[in-house]
Motif scaffolding. Structure first.
Motif, PDB file in Angstrom:
ATOM      1  N   ASN A 190      48.424  -0.801 -40.503  1.00  0.00           N
ATOM      2  CA  ASN A 190      48.093  -0.653 -39.093  1.00  0.00           C
ATOM      3  C   ASN A 190      46.657  -0.180 -38.917  1.00  0.00           C
ATOM      4  OD1 ASN A 190      48.098   2.420 -38.827  1.00  0.00           O
ATOM      5  ND2 ASN A 190      50.178   2.061 -39.595  1.00  0.00           N
ATOM      6  N   PHE A 191      46.151  -0.320 -37.702  1.00  0.00           N
ATOM      7  CA  PHE A 191      44.739  -0.053 -37.434  1.00  0.00           C
ATOM      8  C   PHE A 191      44.394   1.438 -37.511  1.00  0.00           C
ATOM      9  CE2 PHE A 191      45.107  -4.314 -35.724  1.00  0.00           C
ATOM     10  CZ  PHE A 191      43.880  -4.869 -36.057  1.00  0.00           C
ATOM     11  N   MET A 192      45.291   2.309 -37.074  1.00  0.00           N
ATOM     12  CA  MET A 192      44.983   3.731 -37.099  1.00  0.00           C
ATOM     13  C   MET A 192      44.868   4.235 -38.531  1.00  0.00           C
ATOM     14  SD  MET A 192      44.286   5.862 -34.654  1.00  0.00           S
ATOM     15  CE  MET A 192      45.219   5.429 -33.176  1.00  0.00           C
ATOM     16  N   PHE A 193      45.758   3.814 -39.403  1.00  0.00           N
ATOM     17  CA  PHE A 193      45.677   4.165 -40.824  1.00  0.00           C
ATOM     18  C   PHE A 193      44.374   3.625 -41.405  1.00  0.00           C
ATOM     19  CE2 PHE A 193      47.593   3.206 -45.259  1.00  0.00           C
ATOM     20  CZ  PHE A 193      47.001   4.350 -45.782  1.00  0.00           C
ATOM     21  N   GLY A 194      44.003   2.421 -40.984  1.00  0.00           N
ATOM     22  CA  GLY A 194      42.777   1.829 -41.483  1.00  0.00           C
ATOM     23  C   GLY A 194      41.543   2.667 -41.173  1.00  0.00           C
ATOM     24  N   LEU A 195      41.512   3.312 -39.998  1.00  0.00           N
ATOM     25  CA  LEU A 195      40.369   4.158 -39.656  1.00  0.00           C
ATOM     26  C   LEU A 195      40.207   5.298 -40.649  1.00  0.00           C
ATOM     27  CD1 LEU A 195      40.511   4.532 -35.759  1.00  0.00           C
ATOM     28  CD2 LEU A 195      38.950   3.123 -37.117  1.00  0.00           C
ATOM     29  N   ALA A 196      41.315   5.900 -41.054  1.00  0.00           N
ATOM     30  CA  ALA A 196      41.249   7.003 -42.014  1.00  0.00           C
ATOM     31  C   ALA A 196      40.701   6.527 -43.356  1.00  0.00           C
ATOM     32  CB  ALA A 196      42.637   7.617 -42.191  1.00  0.00           C
ATOM     33  N   VAL A 197      41.051   5.311 -43.755  1.00  0.00           N
ATOM     34  CA  VAL A 197      40.547   4.765 -45.017  1.00  0.00           C
ATOM     35  C   VAL A 197      39.065   4.420 -44.902  1.00  0.00           C
ATOM     36  CG1 VAL A 197      40.767   2.871 -46.673  1.00  0.00           C
ATOM     37  CG2 VAL A 197      42.819   3.894 -45.666  1.00  0.00           C
ATOM     38  N   LEU A 198      38.681   3.789 -43.804  1.00  0.00           N
ATOM     39  CA  LEU A 198      37.278   3.429 -43.606  1.00  0.00           C
ATOM     40  C   LEU A 198      36.383   4.665 -43.620  1.00  0.00           C
ATOM     41  CD1 LEU A 198      37.601   0.754 -40.774  1.00  0.00           C
ATOM     42  CD2 LEU A 198      37.102   0.327 -43.179  1.00  0.00           C
ATOM     43  N   ALA A 199      36.890   5.779 -43.094  1.00  0.00           N
ATOM     44  CA  ALA A 199      36.092   7.001 -43.006  1.00  0.00           C
ATOM     45  C   ALA A 199      35.677   7.528 -44.368  1.00  0.00           C
ATOM     46  CB  ALA A 199      36.878   8.078 -42.258  1.00  0.00           C
ATOM     47  N   ASP A 200      36.471   7.244 -45.413  1.00  0.00           N
ATOM     48  CA  ASP A 200      36.220   7.827 -46.732  1.00  0.00           C
ATOM     49  C   ASP A 200      35.829   6.803 -47.786  1.00  0.00           C
ATOM     50  OD1 ASP A 200      36.830  10.448 -45.888  1.00  0.00           O
ATOM     51  OD2 ASP A 200      38.969  10.098 -46.165  1.00  0.00           O
ATOM     52  N   THR A 201      35.502   5.580 -47.375  1.00  0.00           N
ATOM     53  CA  THR A 201      35.149   4.529 -48.335  1.00  0.00           C
ATOM     54  C   THR A 201      33.952   3.732 -47.815  1.00  0.00           C
ATOM     55  OG1 THR A 201      36.551   2.814 -47.336  1.00  0.00           O
ATOM     56  CG2 THR A 201      37.599   4.295 -48.937  1.00  0.00           C
TER      57      THR A 201
END
Length: 323
Positions: free
Chosen positions: A242-253
């Protein structure tokens, strides 16, 4: 759907039972919802089978599944019950300030995450005791045609599994009421300070490692089809559900991803994620609310549809800049 002879031994509650089992696909859950015993539900289904000359629901290890005949009857039953409810509710007009109804809205997560907060603000102001349930809608896995991708969502809406659907599609049958809530397009989301932001060329974009939002884990999405039209490709390093989970991943990669512009504007900042325009057009579309016309006889549902439309026009109507 019932002939004149059968009407003498028919019971309107049997149609309510049919509708509930269609939605729940489980005798036990249907019994709880109707405040009946499972045996009473089973007995009612037996009477329905006798009236309609079809098994209607077949047992499975996880519940029941409707027969083809039951699927054919579902829209007619929904229309009959909508008319009956409209007649009954007309005796006491719908008053949002006093109503305790729960409405179910189906939408993809990137869409519900945009309209839900401003909608809830309006609901709290007008109808403090009304509740909202959000049902996650997904396009058909691997279906590139928008006309086919949302057929399951449309079928669930007609089966009354939800009250309203909000999806990125325009070409609906005339039996639906369609309202455009807002316009949407895709931009690129990445962590603040990502090196791509200083050189957002198409060549550099294709060289990046990408994140794709896919509930089924399919690494190939609409962006790949756009790139293929230009003889280009990319490497998808990760998929998330999902998109919200994706934001957390993008923030740290250092991954980048195509995201809805309004979703980024509303939610990315708190994750330390920003959005920039893509070096290639990724599409532009309308986010529409849809509901069967016959269901709009329900004053409460008509109120909700109007509130959704007002939310889109007032809270989401302005342009959303990229960061």
């Amino acid at each position: 759907m019932l002939n004149q002879i059968d009407l003498s031994r028919a019971d309107l509650n049997l149609l309510v039972l049919f509708e509930t089992v269609m939605e729940e696909r489980h005798v036990g859950r249907s019994a709880e919802r109707l405040n009946l015993s499972p045996s009473a539900v089973s007995h009612g289904l037996g009477r329905l089978r006798g009236l309609l000359g079809d098994p209607l629901f077949l047992k499975t290890p996880r519940g029941v599944v409707p027969t083809d005949r039951a699927n054919e009857l579902a829209p007619a039953v929904a229309e009959i019950l909508a008319r009956v409810r409209s007649v009954i509710s007309s005796a006491e007009p719908f008053d949002p300030a006093r109503s305790t109804r729960r409405f179910v809205i189906g939408a993809p997560d990137a869409t519900s995450s945009v309209f839900l907060t401003p909608l809830l603000d309006r609901v709290r102001g007008q109808a403090p005791d009304i509740a909202i349930s959000i049902r996650q809608l997904l396009p058909r896995y691997g279906e590139p045609s928008p006309a086919l991708a949302w057929l399951d969502a449309i079928a669930e809406l007609e089966a009354r599994a939800m009250d309203v659907a909000v999806i990125p599609f325009d070409d609906f049958p005339v039996r639906f009421v369609v309202d455009t809530l807002y316009e949407e397009d895709f931009i690129l989301a990445m962590r603040v300070g990502h090196p791509f932001a200083s050189d957002p060329s198409l060549e550099n974009y294709c060289a990046m490692q990408h994140l794709v939002v896919s509930n089924a884990g399919d690494p190939k999405g609409f962006v790949d089809r756009v790139l293929e039209e230009h003889g280009l490709s990319r490497r998808v390093a990760l998929t998330v559900p999902n998109f919200m989970f994706g934001l957390a991943v993008l923030a740290d990669t250092d991954l980048i991803s195509a995201y809805p512009r309004r979703f980024v504007a509303m939610h990315a900042g708190r994750f330390g994620v920003m959005g920039i325009d893509a070096p290639i057009t990724l599409g532009h579309f309308n986010i529409n609310s849809i509901v069967p016309k016959v269901a709009m006889m329900d004053a409460g549902l008509a109120w909700l549809v109007g509130l959704l439309k007002d939310t889109g026009q007032a809270a989401l109507g302005g342009a959303v800049p990229s960061g």
